[in-house]
Design a protein around this motif. Sequence first.
Motif, PDB file in Angstrom:
ATOM      1  N   PHE A  48       0.852  -1.200   0.000  1.00 54.86           N
ATOM      2  CA  PHE A  48       0.000   0.000   0.000  1.00 54.86           C
ATOM      3  C   PHE A  48       0.881   1.240   0.000  1.00 54.86           C
ATOM      4  O   PHE A  48       1.871   1.305   0.731  1.00 54.86           O
ATOM      5  CB  PHE A  48      -0.883  -0.013   1.263  1.00 54.86           C
ATOM      6  N   VAL A  49       0.521   2.228  -0.815  1.00 60.49           N
ATOM      7  CA  VAL A  49       1.239   3.505  -0.768  1.00 60.49           C
ATOM      8  C   VAL A  49       0.324   4.571  -0.165  1.00 60.49           C
ATOM      9  O   VAL A  49      -0.770   4.816  -0.672  1.00 60.49           O
ATOM     10  CB  VAL A  49       1.754   3.964  -2.160  1.00 60.49           C
ATOM     11  N   ALA A  97      -2.793   7.864 -10.476  1.00 59.48           N
ATOM     12  CA  ALA A  97      -2.659   7.055  -9.261  1.00 59.48           C
ATOM     13  C   ALA A  97      -3.947   6.275  -8.993  1.00 59.48           C
ATOM     14  O   ALA A  97      -3.910   5.099  -8.622  1.00 59.48           O
ATOM     15  CB  ALA A  97      -2.313   7.950  -8.062  1.00 59.48           C
ATOM     16  N   THR A  98      -5.093   6.929  -9.205  1.00 62.08           N
ATOM     17  CA  THR A  98      -6.366   6.231  -9.014  1.00 62.08           C
ATOM     18  C   THR A  98      -6.564   5.148 -10.070  1.00 62.08           C
ATOM     19  O   THR A  98      -7.078   4.061  -9.772  1.00 62.08           O
ATOM     20  CB  THR A  98      -7.532   7.241  -9.034  1.00 62.08           C
ATOM     21  N   GLN A 102      -3.787   2.253  -5.334  1.00 69.05           N
ATOM     22  CA  GLN A 102      -2.807   2.477  -4.255  1.00 69.05           C
ATOM     23  C   GLN A 102      -2.492   1.204  -3.486  1.00 69.05           C
ATOM     24  O   GLN A 102      -1.627   1.177  -2.638  1.00 69.05           O
ATOM     25  CB  GLN A 102      -3.338   3.498  -3.231  1.00 69.05           C
ATOM     26  N   SER A 103      -3.267   0.148  -3.738  1.00 65.35           N
ATOM     27  CA  SER A 103      -3.110  -1.070  -2.952  1.00 65.35           C
ATOM     28  C   SER A 103      -2.976  -2.267  -3.886  1.00 65.35           C
ATOM     29  O   SER A 103      -3.791  -2.445  -4.786  1.00 65.35           O
ATOM     30  CB  SER A 103      -4.347  -1.250  -2.059  1.00 65.35           C
TER      31      SER A 103
END
Lengths: 141, 141, 141
Positions: A48-49, A97-98, A102-103
């Motif tokens: 995860f970021v 990013a979306t 993010q995971s």
Amino acid sequence: MSPFAIISAVIERLKVASDAAEQLKDITGEVNGALRKLGASGGICQVFVPHTTAGLVVNENADPDVCIDMLTWLEEVVPQSHPFRHAEGNSPAHIKATLVGQSATLPLDGGRLALGTWQGIFLAEFDGPRQRTVIVNVVGA
Amino acid sequence: MSPFAIISAVIERLKVASDAAEQLKDITGEVNGALRKLGASGGICQVFVPHTTAGLVVNENADPDVCIDMLTWLEEVVPQSHPFRHAEGNSPAHIKATLVGQSATLPLDGGRLALGTWQGIFLAEFDGPRQRTVIVNVVGA
Amino acid sequence: MSPFAIISAVIERLKVASDAAEQLKDITGEVNGALRKLGASGGICQVFVPHTTAGLVVNENADPDVCIDMLTWLEEVVPQSHPFRHAEGNSPAHIKATLVGQSATLPLDGGRLALGTWQGIFLAEFDGPRQRTVIVNVVGA
């Protein structure tokens, strides 16, 4: 694995420096290193970021051109030149990013990530270069 | 957390009303409320929407323009005017839901979501306004 | 479920043959079959494809036109005719796989997938037809 094994939840934070404004940086080795330290055999490994302009990609780590093609395509479809409202000017980074997410959740089997032959885990930097945090979170036994 | 803690699986269903045809609605507070009730310290918190025209986005909840830019960009790239086959006429909503995803997995650490400073959790409504269900599912200790 | 139930991590590999170059193939029945064998009541069911040109989609399995519209839209936005660098010529498949994702995480409740009325799980083939592996990985009790 025995179904009666005691499952634990363990977490580790990695520091990863990206090297460019946009980059897919292979972090498979770093994730494997954290896993060896955390010691789970089976379960789910979550990467995860905790950032809003970076994400995670799980894709081919054999030919670097795959990563270049992916970043090039994303730049074309979410162009920086687009008239966005967000005053910081990095809306394309938020959107990319979306799109990639993010995971990344990865299965564990026999103490290892059950990745395919060609799969690697990449930090997807869209607003770098920066120092980023990557969380490795394991629920397993 | 002790690696010998007993891990449990607990689930909660939230009702969330969206307010517009398309909306990114911040539900971070509702998810945190469910977490306090469920009581886990570490593990994975999964947020899931059992819908096909809504999704979940984890992104910036500081400047609302980030959400507006994201919805505007999605509308441009998946236009409602496109000649789709699906007779209900909401194929763009299905496609957008798949692009952002129906499941957000979030790490738990010390009883809290290990979100970044700027990260919030948004219900992504693409065919509203509607009453939506949001599942909060925790595997943790 | 009792919070003191013993949680286990169990994993199963399914073989799924795709039938076309591009296809959304409904595998909800196969995932449910694996779940019955694995026997968990609550927790997280992770479905994962260890491939780089296939992914997973969770979306409507009532009207097949939704799947057709999704594949048609992806083909338009990531065209095969685009001048990509990757010599194998399947960069669009890699990009589409990343857009939909390789991992679907699904909540378990009362021994069943907590899917919505209209949700199904699809193997997203972007470079077929091929024999694919689908991992079903459960952390639950």
